[in-house]
Write a protein that holds these residues in place. Structure first.
Motif, mmCIF file in Angstrom:
data_model
loop_
_atom_site.group_PDB
_atom_site.id
_atom_site.type_symbol
_atom_site.label_atom_id
_atom_site.label_comp_id
_atom_site.label_asym_id
_atom_site.label_seq_id
_atom_site.Cartn_x
_atom_site.Cartn_y
_atom_site.Cartn_z
ATOM 1 N N SER A 156 28.533 -3.274 7.610
ATOM 2 C CA SER A 156 28.684 -4.726 7.472
ATOM 3 C C SER A 156 28.286 -5.457 8.752
ATOM 4 C CB SER A 156 30.143 -5.063 7.122
ATOM 5 O OG SER A 156 31.028 -4.592 8.136
ATOM 6 N N GLU A 157 28.265 -4.737 9.875
ATOM 7 C CA GLU A 157 27.792 -5.290 11.142
ATOM 8 C C GLU A 157 26.695 -4.371 11.686
ATOM 9 O OE1 GLU A 157 30.967 -6.506 13.845
ATOM 10 O OE2 GLU A 157 32.393 -6.393 12.168
ATOM 11 N N PRO A 158 25.514 -4.426 11.084
ATOM 12 C CA PRO A 158 24.467 -3.445 11.373
ATOM 13 C C PRO A 158 23.912 -3.483 12.788
ATOM 14 C CG PRO A 158 23.627 -5.221 9.982
ATOM 15 C CD PRO A 158 25.106 -5.388 10.050
ATOM 16 N N ASP A 159 24.235 -4.500 13.563
ATOM 17 C CA ASP A 159 23.769 -4.547 14.946
ATOM 18 C C ASP A 159 24.647 -3.715 15.881
ATOM 19 O OD1 ASP A 159 21.637 -6.176 14.304
ATOM 20 O OD2 ASP A 159 22.760 -8.033 14.670
ATOM 21 N N LEU A 160 25.787 -3.253 15.368
ATOM 22 C CA LEU A 160 26.617 -2.353 16.164
ATOM 23 C C LEU A 160 25.938 -0.989 16.283
ATOM 24 C CD1 LEU A 160 30.167 -3.070 14.632
ATOM 25 C CD2 LEU A 160 29.310 -3.808 16.870
ATOM 26 N N PRO A 161 26.226 -0.238 17.333
ATOM 27 C CA PRO A 161 25.634 1.107 17.434
ATOM 28 C C PRO A 161 26.132 2.010 16.311
ATOM 29 C CG PRO A 161 27.309 0.774 19.129
ATOM 30 C CD PRO A 161 27.070 -0.568 18.493
ATOM 31 N N GLY A 162 25.256 2.866 15.807
ATOM 32 C CA GLY A 162 25.567 3.679 14.646
ATOM 33 C C GLY A 162 26.385 4.920 14.969
ATOM 34 N N ILE A 163 26.844 5.570 13.906
ATOM 35 C CA ILE A 163 27.602 6.818 14.012
ATOM 36 C C ILE A 163 26.844 7.879 13.220
ATOM 37 C CG2 ILE A 163 29.805 7.973 13.586
ATOM 38 C CD1 ILE A 163 31.103 5.161 13.593
ATOM 39 N N VAL A 164 26.651 9.035 13.831
ATOM 40 C CA VAL A 164 25.816 10.097 13.252
ATOM 41 C C VAL A 164 26.658 11.303 12.863
ATOM 42 C CG1 VAL A 164 23.899 11.671 13.701
ATOM 43 C CG2 VAL A 164 23.841 9.363 14.621
ATOM 44 N N ASN A 195 32.423 2.778 -2.489
ATOM 45 C CA ASN A 195 32.317 1.461 -1.859
ATOM 46 C C ASN A 195 33.328 1.312 -0.712
ATOM 47 O OD1 ASN A 195 31.067 -1.047 -1.565
ATOM 48 N ND2 ASN A 195 32.579 -2.073 -2.890
ATOM 49 N N ILE A 196 33.376 2.320 0.130
ATOM 50 C CA ILE A 196 34.311 2.329 1.254
ATOM 51 C C ILE A 196 33.756 1.424 2.356
ATOM 52 C CG2 ILE A 196 35.428 3.760 3.013
ATOM 53 C CD1 ILE A 196 35.146 6.120 1.041
ATOM 54 N N PRO A 197 34.513 0.446 2.798
ATOM 55 C CA PRO A 197 34.000 -0.492 3.805
ATOM 56 C C PRO A 197 33.801 0.189 5.156
ATOM 57 C CG PRO A 197 36.332 -0.898 3.391
ATOM 58 C CD PRO A 197 35.891 0.099 2.369
ATOM 59 N N HIS A 198 32.746 -0.219 5.862
ATOM 60 C CA HIS A 198 32.477 0.297 7.215
ATOM 61 C C HIS A 198 31.599 -0.706 7.941
ATOM 62 C CE1 HIS A 198 28.334 1.645 6.049
ATOM 63 N NE2 HIS A 198 28.907 1.727 4.868
ATOM 64 N N LYS A 199 31.853 -0.859 9.229
ATOM 65 C CA LYS A 199 31.124 -1.830 10.043
ATOM 66 C C LYS A 199 29.800 -1.282 10.573
ATOM 67 C CE LYS A 199 34.511 -2.183 12.929
ATOM 68 N NZ LYS A 199 35.323 -2.578 14.108
ATOM 69 N N HIS A 200 29.838 -0.070 11.060
ATOM 70 C CA HIS A 200 28.671 0.516 11.722
ATOM 71 C C HIS A 200 27.715 1.143 10.717
ATOM 72 C CE1 HIS A 200 31.879 0.432 14.756
ATOM 73 N NE2 HIS A 200 30.930 0.410 15.681
ATOM 74 N N ASN A 228 36.519 11.120 7.192
ATOM 75 C CA ASN A 228 37.646 10.301 7.629
ATOM 76 C C ASN A 228 37.678 10.124 9.139
ATOM 77 O OD1 ASN A 228 39.585 9.522 5.266
ATOM 78 N ND2 ASN A 228 38.866 11.584 4.801
ATOM 79 N N ALA A 229 37.256 11.129 9.889
ATOM 80 C CA ALA A 229 37.150 10.973 11.347
ATOM 81 C C ALA A 229 36.093 9.934 11.692
ATOM 82 C CB ALA A 229 36.815 12.316 11.988
ATOM 83 N N VAL A 230 34.977 9.951 10.975
ATOM 84 C CA VAL A 230 33.918 8.960 11.182
ATOM 85 C C VAL A 230 34.433 7.557 10.864
ATOM 86 C CG1 VAL A 230 31.721 8.119 10.252
ATOM 87 C CG2 VAL A 230 31.963 10.521 10.931
ATOM 88 N N LEU A 231 35.187 7.429 9.784
ATOM 89 C CA LEU A 231 35.725 6.121 9.409
ATOM 90 C C LEU A 231 36.727 5.608 10.445
ATOM 91 C CD1 LEU A 231 36.122 6.655 5.563
ATOM 92 C CD2 LEU A 231 34.444 5.195 6.727
ATOM 93 N N LYS A 232 37.481 6.530 11.052
ATOM 94 C CA LYS A 232 38.386 6.138 12.137
ATOM 95 C C LYS A 232 37.580 5.646 13.345
ATOM 96 C CE LYS A 232 42.224 9.204 10.931
ATOM 97 N NZ LYS A 232 43.274 8.148 10.846
ATOM 98 N N CYS A 233 36.496 6.353 13.631
ATOM 99 C CA CYS A 233 35.603 5.929 14.722
ATOM 100 C C CYS A 233 35.003 4.559 14.408
ATOM 101 C CB CYS A 233 34.511 6.981 14.915
ATOM 102 S SG CYS A 233 33.358 6.654 16.257
ATOM 103 N N ASP A 234 34.626 4.375 13.167
ATOM 104 C CA ASP A 234 34.027 3.111 12.725
ATOM 105 C C ASP A 234 34.994 1.943 12.898
ATOM 106 O OD1 ASP A 234 31.984 1.528 10.996
ATOM 107 O OD2 ASP A 234 33.886 1.260 9.943
ATOM 108 N N ALA A 235 36.280 2.187 12.716
ATOM 109 C CA ALA A 235 37.281 1.126 12.764
ATOM 110 C C ALA A 235 37.644 0.727 14.183
ATOM 111 C CB ALA A 235 38.530 1.552 12.008
ATOM 112 N N ASN A 236 37.210 1.525 15.166
ATOM 113 C CA ASN A 236 37.609 1.277 16.560
ATOM 114 C C ASN A 236 36.431 0.889 17.442
ATOM 115 O OD1 ASN A 236 40.599 2.077 16.782
ATOM 116 N ND2 ASN A 236 39.719 3.734 15.579
#
Length: 418
Positions: A69-77, A111-116, A410-418
């Motif tokens: 939802s905020e695609p300008d943030l750095p991504g998670i791989v 449809n799990i929300p994520h910023k990155h 779920n670890a990635v989603l935790k990273c995404d939320a912080n």
């Protein structure tokens, strides 16, 4: 907390096991071979089907990305490799790729929300089975961030010249050009565009299974040293030279190896050490050996223990049964610790999902090891049945694979939320 699909995971395991099927339950899937390209095509097809954008970099690493939802943030791989050793198993490397694919698929379908932006990635030529060395692409891409004594072994110009172990002529660079997956250097994973990297992998050892734990929360990759140890004797006829006059380099090597084992066993029981390669001259059954060169690989987390190992090697007897003994360091690797915050996310995810788990280190090298020098990185382990890996008996159940993917997601989603 979210969970991944066992049904989809089982389908992926069965599908990818066809690419490079060696006919005995495992695969031979050398990097950029026809079988590896089939696996890449499957990856691309499945990722594009969920709406991911697929790109490649100049080392043919593949990136399948779903926008946040905020695609300008750095991504998670979420990354691993799809190549194998000769007659390897169906889980080493490719499980991490399938785990990333399954995580992205679950996130899209539920449809799990994520910023990155979230990316499933394939590293090229992790095994180095056809074109040495191992961890080639990560060594090239992370090169500016690696210690110089490691970086010097992964210069891109040298890697492109790596020759096939099968014909000794064709090069990795030629295979790269012919693969259809050579892309833009600008697409490489890098510290500006990416926030973190996670790698799911089978343990490749017996520790989790012995403890009856579902998940390994990986804290580090062990430091190691590799030495070449040589004994020098005299070649003579095997039938005419009395035993008391012999200078048998192989017998001397056996004595030295026994000495080293006895001394190492006095150190920390967590120390592991191996002689996996022996060179013998003249290697003729009627001639007493005059030269032996063998490898000594030792691994431990604590650099002080490694220093003790080195001291034992450097102070071993210089003459044994009439033969001289010398040694030469081949290469070393410091312990690489994974990012504590990311390790914490893995721990929290495993706990909240109710999966039994333990802290564990990695004795094997992984692309994550090199990536950790560049961006925050960590790993997730799942059990290997009977500790087997790099062989066709390698096995991890669908349930265990799916649990690993669920922890990863779920670890990635935790990273995404912080």
């Amino acid at each position: 907390m979210y969970t991944c699909s066992e049904e989809r995971m089982e389908d992926m395991i069965k599908t990818f096991s066809k690419y490079g099927d060696a006919g005995h339950g495992g695969v031979t899937r050398y990097s950029l071979s026809e079988a590896a390209i089939q696996a890449r095509q499957e990856f691309q097809k499945r990722m594009e089907a969920i709406g991911a954008e697929v790109k490649t970099d100049d080392m043919a690493c593949m990136y399948a990305t779903i926008k946040g939802s905020e695609p300008d943030l750095p991504g998670i791989v979420m990354a691993s490799h799809c190549d194998s050793v000769k007659n390897g198993g169906n889980y080493d490397g490719i499980l991490g790729v399938m785990g990333g694919m399954e995580a992205l698929t679950t996130i899209v379908k539920e449809n799990i929300p994520h910023k990155h932006n979230l990316t499933a990635m394939i590293w090229t030529n992790e095994e180095g089975s056809l074109y040495p060395p191992s961890m080639m692409a990560s060594g090239v891409i992370c090169n500016p961030y690696l210690p110089e004594d490691i970086a010097c072994n992964f210069r891109q110009e040298d890697m492109l010249k790596s020759t096939s172990i099968l014909d000794g002529v064709s090069t990795f660079g030629e295979a790269l050009d012919a693969s259809g997956y050579k892309g833009d250097k600008a697409n490489r994973i890098n510290p500006d565009d990416y926030k973190a990297m996670f790698e799911l992998h089978i343990e490749q050892g017996p520790i989790l299974e012995a403890a009856n734990n579902d998940i390994g929360v990986v804290t580090c990759v062990l430091g190691m040293i590799c030495y070449r140890i040589r004994t020098h004797g005299q070649a003579d006829h095997a039938g005419t030279t009395p035993m008391k006059y012999r200078h048998d380099a192989l017998y001397a090597a056996a004595k030295v190896l026994q000495y080293l084992h006895d001394e190492f066993d006095k150190l920390d029981p967590e120390l592991v050490y191996t002689t996996g390669e022996i060179v013998l001259h003249p290697d003729v059954h009627t001639v007493i050996p005059d030269f032996v060169d063998f490898s000594l690989d030792a691994r431990h987390e604590d650099p002080e223990v490694i220093k003790q190992v080195v001291s034992i090697i450097e102070n071993m007897p210089k003459e044994v049964v009439g033969c001289t003994v010398d040694y030469e360091p081949a290469w070393t690797r410091d312990t690489v610790y994974y990012d504590k915050e990311l390790v914490g996310y893995v721990q929290e995810a495993a706990d909240e999902l109710g999966y039994s788990n333990q802290k564990i280190n990695s004795g094997a090298g992984h692309d994550a090891q090199f990536c950790a020098y560049m961006i925050p990185t960590t790993m997730v382990f799942v059990p290997s049945k009977d500790g087997h890996s790099h062989c066709e008996e390698e096995y991890t159940s669908v349930k265990q694979c799916t649990q690993g993917a669920s922890v990863l997601m779920n670890a990635v989603l935790k990273c995404d939320a912080n």
